[in-house]
Design an enzyme around this catalytic site. Structure first.
Site, PDB file in Angstrom:
ATOM      1  CB  THR A  97      43.521   3.394 -22.645  1.00 18.65           C
ATOM      2  OG1 THR A  97      44.520   3.387 -21.635  1.00 18.65           O
ATOM      3  CG2 THR A  97      42.205   3.019 -21.971  1.00 18.65           C
ATOM      4  CG  ASP A  98      48.304   1.124 -21.277  1.00 22.02           C
ATOM      5  OD1 ASP A  98      47.556   2.062 -20.917  1.00 22.02           O
ATOM      6  OD2 ASP A  98      49.546   1.156 -21.133  1.00 22.02           O
ATOM      7  CD  GLU A  99      45.065   4.785 -18.003  1.00 22.64           C
ATOM      8  OE1 GLU A  99      44.324   4.920 -17.009  1.00 22.64           O
ATOM      9  OE2 GLU A  99      45.704   5.722 -18.514  1.00 22.64           O
ATOM     10  CE1 TYR A 159      40.003   7.290 -20.564  1.00 28.10           C
ATOM     11  CE2 TYR A 159      41.885   6.235 -19.520  1.00 28.10           C
ATOM     12  CZ  TYR A 159      41.257   6.721 -20.652  1.00 28.10           C
ATOM     13  OH  TYR A 159      41.894   6.636 -21.872  1.00 28.10           O
ATOM     14  CE  LYS A 210      38.914   4.565 -24.360  1.00 28.98           C
ATOM     15  NZ  LYS A 210      38.493   5.324 -25.571  1.00 28.98           N
TER      16      LYS A 210
HETATM   17  P1  NAD Z   1      41.449  14.291 -25.279  1.00 25.95           P
HETATM   18  O1  NAD Z   1      40.771  14.405 -23.965  1.00 25.95           O
HETATM   19  O2  NAD Z   1      42.602  15.181 -25.599  1.00 25.95           O
HETATM   20  O3  NAD Z   1      40.384  14.512 -26.452  1.00 25.95           O
HETATM   21  C1  NAD Z   1      39.147  13.851 -26.468  1.00 25.95           C
HETATM   22  C2  NAD Z   1      38.211  14.591 -27.408  1.00 25.95           C
HETATM   23  O4  NAD Z   1      36.974  13.843 -27.437  1.00 25.95           O
HETATM   24  C3  NAD Z   1      37.870  16.018 -26.943  1.00 25.95           C
HETATM   25  O5  NAD Z   1      38.026  16.954 -27.992  1.00 25.95           O
HETATM   26  C4  NAD Z   1      36.400  15.912 -26.525  1.00 25.95           C
HETATM   27  O6  NAD Z   1      35.642  17.087 -26.773  1.00 25.95           O
HETATM   28  C5  NAD Z   1      35.902  14.764 -27.409  1.00 25.95           C
HETATM   29  N1  NAD Z   1      34.719  14.135 -26.812  1.00 25.95           N
HETATM   30  C6  NAD Z   1      34.598  13.653 -25.542  1.00 25.95           C
HETATM   31  N2  NAD Z   1      33.347  13.199 -25.353  1.00 25.95           N
HETATM   32  C7  NAD Z   1      32.657  13.409 -26.508  1.00 25.95           C
HETATM   33  C8  NAD Z   1      31.329  13.171 -26.915  1.00 25.95           C
HETATM   34  N3  NAD Z   1      30.424  12.659 -26.075  1.00 25.95           N
HETATM   35  N4  NAD Z   1      30.967  13.506 -28.166  1.00 25.95           N
HETATM   36  C9  NAD Z   1      31.862  14.054 -29.021  1.00 25.95           C
HETATM   37  N5  NAD Z   1      33.129  14.337 -28.684  1.00 25.95           N
HETATM   38  C10 NAD Z   1      33.530  14.010 -27.441  1.00 25.95           C
HETATM   39  O7  NAD Z   1      41.849  12.758 -25.416  1.00 25.95           O
HETATM   40  P2  NAD Z   1      43.118  12.103 -26.112  1.00 25.95           P
HETATM   41  O8  NAD Z   1      44.226  12.056 -25.155  1.00 25.95           O
HETATM   42  O9  NAD Z   1      43.304  12.701 -27.450  1.00 25.95           O
HETATM   43  O10 NAD Z   1      42.596  10.604 -26.285  1.00 25.95           O
HETATM   44  C11 NAD Z   1      41.865  10.221 -27.440  1.00 25.95           C
HETATM   45  C12 NAD Z   1      41.472   8.769 -27.324  1.00 25.95           C
HETATM   46  O11 NAD Z   1      42.625   7.964 -27.200  1.00 25.95           O
HETATM   47  C13 NAD Z   1      40.590   8.461 -26.119  1.00 25.95           C
HETATM   48  O12 NAD Z   1      39.607   7.547 -26.523  1.00 25.95           O
HETATM   49  C14 NAD Z   1      41.545   7.833 -25.119  1.00 25.95           C
HETATM   50  O13 NAD Z   1      40.874   6.916 -24.288  1.00 25.95           O
HETATM   51  C15 NAD Z   1      42.511   7.145 -26.047  1.00 25.95           C
HETATM   52  N6  NAD Z   1      43.883   6.985 -25.508  1.00 25.95           N
HETATM   53  C16 NAD Z   1      44.546   8.064 -25.015  1.00 25.95           C
HETATM   54  C17 NAD Z   1      45.842   7.913 -24.548  1.00 25.95           C
HETATM   55  C18 NAD Z   1      46.639   9.087 -24.009  1.00 25.95           C
HETATM   56  O14 NAD Z   1      47.731   8.885 -23.469  1.00 25.95           O
HETATM   57  N7  NAD Z   1      46.167  10.316 -24.151  1.00 25.95           N
HETATM   58  C19 NAD Z   1      46.453   6.659 -24.572  1.00 25.95           C
HETATM   59  C20 NAD Z   1      45.728   5.565 -25.094  1.00 25.95           C
HETATM   60  C21 NAD Z   1      44.448   5.752 -25.570  1.00 25.95           C
HETATM   61  P1  TYD Z   2      48.428  10.981 -16.500  1.00 30.46           P
HETATM   62  O1  TYD Z   2      49.162  11.856 -17.464  1.00 30.46           O
HETATM   63  O2  TYD Z   2      47.240  11.545 -15.801  1.00 30.46           O
HETATM   64  O3  TYD Z   2      48.052   9.648 -17.288  1.00 30.46           O
HETATM   65  P2  TYD Z   2      47.431   8.240 -16.721  1.00 30.46           P
HETATM   66  O4  TYD Z   2      46.935   8.410 -15.362  1.00 30.46           O
HETATM   67  O5  TYD Z   2      46.345   8.002 -17.709  1.00 30.46           O
HETATM   68  O6  TYD Z   2      48.554   7.246 -16.820  1.00 30.46           O
HETATM   69  O7  TYD Z   2      49.447  10.501 -15.400  1.00 30.46           O
HETATM   70  C1  TYD Z   2      50.611   9.763 -15.726  1.00 30.46           C
HETATM   71  C2  TYD Z   2      51.252   9.336 -14.426  1.00 30.46           C
HETATM   72  O8  TYD Z   2      51.729  10.505 -13.750  1.00 30.46           O
HETATM   73  C3  TYD Z   2      50.285   8.669 -13.477  1.00 30.46           C
HETATM   74  O9  TYD Z   2      50.987   7.623 -12.791  1.00 30.46           O
HETATM   75  C4  TYD Z   2      49.902   9.763 -12.490  1.00 30.46           C
HETATM   76  C5  TYD Z   2      51.150  10.630 -12.448  1.00 30.46           C
HETATM   77  N1  TYD Z   2      50.946  12.090 -12.234  1.00 30.46           N
HETATM   78  C6  TYD Z   2      51.718  12.751 -11.275  1.00 30.46           C
HETATM   79  O10 TYD Z   2      52.554  12.146 -10.570  1.00 30.46           O
HETATM   80  N2  TYD Z   2      51.548  14.099 -11.132  1.00 30.46           N
HETATM   81  C7  TYD Z   2      50.641  14.805 -11.874  1.00 30.46           C
HETATM   82  O11 TYD Z   2      50.500  16.041 -11.693  1.00 30.46           O
HETATM   83  C8  TYD Z   2      49.867  14.109 -12.869  1.00 30.46           C
HETATM   84  C9  TYD Z   2      48.845  14.844 -13.706  1.00 30.46           C
HETATM   85  C10 TYD Z   2      50.061  12.736 -13.015  1.00 30.46           C
END
Ligand code: NAD
Ligand code: TYD
Length: 366
Positions: free
Chosen positions: A150-152, A175, A179
């Site tokens: 992630t960019d975070e 988180y 990461k």
């Molecule tokens: P998500 O929470 O929807 O899914 C994560 C999956 O990983 C779940 O099905 C969970 O059961 C599985 N998991 C967690 N811990 C596990 C473990 N110990 N063993 C096996 N499985 C496990 O997440 P997502 O939004 O699909 O994100 C996927 C990846 O992409 C993550 O690594 C996240 O950091 C990265 N990412 C997400 C975003 C975003 O905006 N969602 C952006 C950038 C990067």
């Molecule tokens: P989120 O979807 O949790 O992603 P991340 O924290 O990983 O960026 O949140 C996106 C942005 O929205 C973040 O600045 C927090 C804000 N947010 C709200 O304002 N209200 C909400 O109910 C949620 C879940 C997030």
């Protein structure tokens, strides 16, 4: 969307971790639909998991689907089970997405994030090293371990600048700290043991099948049930949004064409304040499902998230120039697609909320 069929040779064996989650599910559906690869989905099945989307693709594909898709229920925190899973999958490519992914939950209960994101990645790296060492020279050369991050990890930006591959790490939430740790482990396994890795750091994703605890599905579900739409703090924090299918394009390019040891930043060039995102959804709902009053009347400022990062923005020049990646979706049309998907899949939302015990309550702020 790019044509991914040419990226993967015949019968390529691909292990996707976290494939029951939002982005991993999108990756697996694309691999099943658009390539001939054999796909192993390793997931522990957590509150955020659901296999419905994948199962319906497997069903549509008939015999080829059941032959090419295999589910392995494994917790990466279990080192032995992880080694066994790799033996079973015998992969040419690992796409590592499994992680605890929600910042708010990491504030409430950080330990699970250390176990999955740090220990889980460590166990997977060790298992991958063993596996890679056992491959023929030809397969060793083609093998990749792609870590999806992630960019975070880069922390928080002020008004100016964008994150790029050279930005120093400065994670601020449990988180992002876990990461960041996992990124460092993956990088160390490359430099120390020669494991051919690729790391990508992407901005906020949105699209269908996202568990309804993240901003966009939360806003949609609150709005259509006429509940207050929670905006943290002043609503002016900025995220750089990317439609999930564009992320899948970037991931498959980086995994197959990326240089071993390289990092790629991925972002949509769609910086929006949270308030702007919420207002776009409200105005689309005003058109699609009008109420007597505008949906934006439901917006409610709530106490801020502790340690809330102010701004994320990505400079994606490297992946654009080196791998010719460019997003295909524009933000406004993709958010409309997403909104319509949620409106048509409210039963799925209810089902995953019920099963997980999550009813839309505020997380990450006691
Ligand atoms: P998500 O929470 O929807 O899914 C994560 C999956 O990983 C779940 O099905 C969970 O059961 C599985 N998991 C967690 N811990 C596990 C473990 N110990 N063993 C096996 N499985 C496990 O997440 P997502 O939004 O699909 O994100 C996927 C990846 O992409 C993550 O690594 C996240 O950091 C990265 N990412 C997400 C975003 C975003 O905006 N969602 C952006 C950038 C990067
Ligand atoms: P989120 O979807 O949790 O992603 P991340 O924290 O990983 O960026 O949140 C996106 C942005 O929205 C973040 O600045 C927090 C804000 N947010 C709200 O304002 N209200 C909400 O109910 C949620 C879940 C997030």
């Amino acid at each position: 969307m790019i044509d991914v069929s040419y990226l993967l040779g015949e019968d390529r064996r691909i292990l996707v971790t976290g494939g029951a989650g939002f982005i991993g599910g999108a990756v697996i559906r694309r691999l099943l639909k658009d390539t001939d690869s054999i796909v192993f989905n390793l997931d522990k099945i957590s509150y955020a998991s659901d296999l419905y989307g994948i199962k319906s693709v497997v069903k549509d594909l008939g015999e080829s689907g059941t032959k090419r898709y295999h589910f392995l229920q494994v917790d990466l925190a279990d080192s032995e089970a992880t080694i066994n899973a790799l033996n079973q999958a015998d992969p040419d490519l690992i796409l590592h997405l499994a992680a605890e992914s929600h910042v708010d939950r990491s504030i409430d209960a950080p330990e699970a994030f250390l176990n999955s994101n740090i220990i889980g990645t460590f166990n997977l790296l060790q298992a991958a090293r063993l596996h890679w060492g056992s491959l023929s020279m030809k397969r060793q050369e083609a093998f990749r371990f792609h870590h999806i991050s992630t960019d975070e990890v880069f922390g928080s930006l002020g008004d100016q600048g964008r994150f790029c591959e050279k930005t120093a790490y400065d994670p601020r939430s449990p988180y992002s700290a876990t990461k960041a740790s996992s990124d460092h482990l993956v990088s160390a396994w490359h430099h120390t043991y020669g494991l051919p890795v690729v790391i990508t750091n992407c901005s906020n994703n949105f699209g269908p099948w996202q568990f309804p605890e993240k901003l966009i599905p939360v806003v949609i579900l609150k709005a259509i049930s006429c509940q207050p739409i929670p905006l943290y703090g002043d609503g002016l924090n900025i995220r750089d949004w990317l439609y999930v299918e564009d992320h899948v394009d970037a991931l498959l390019l980086a995994a197959t064409k990326g240089n071993p040891g390289e990092k790629y930043c991925i972002g949509g060039n769609n910086e929006r304040t949270n308030r702007q995102v919420v207002e776009v959804i409200c105005s689309l709902l005003d058109d699609i499902k009008p109420l007597p009053k505008p949906y934006s009347n439901l917006i409610k400022l709530v106490p801020d998230r502790p340690g809330h990062d102010q701004r994320y923005a990505i400079n994606a020049d490297l992946i654009s120039n080196q791998l010719a990646w460019t997003p295909s979706y524009n933000f406004e049309s993709a958010i409309k697609l997403t909104l319509i998907w949620y409106l048509e899949n409210l039963d799925w939302c209810k089902k995953v909320q019920y099963r997980s015990g999550y009813k839309g309550q505020r997380l990450g702020h006691s």
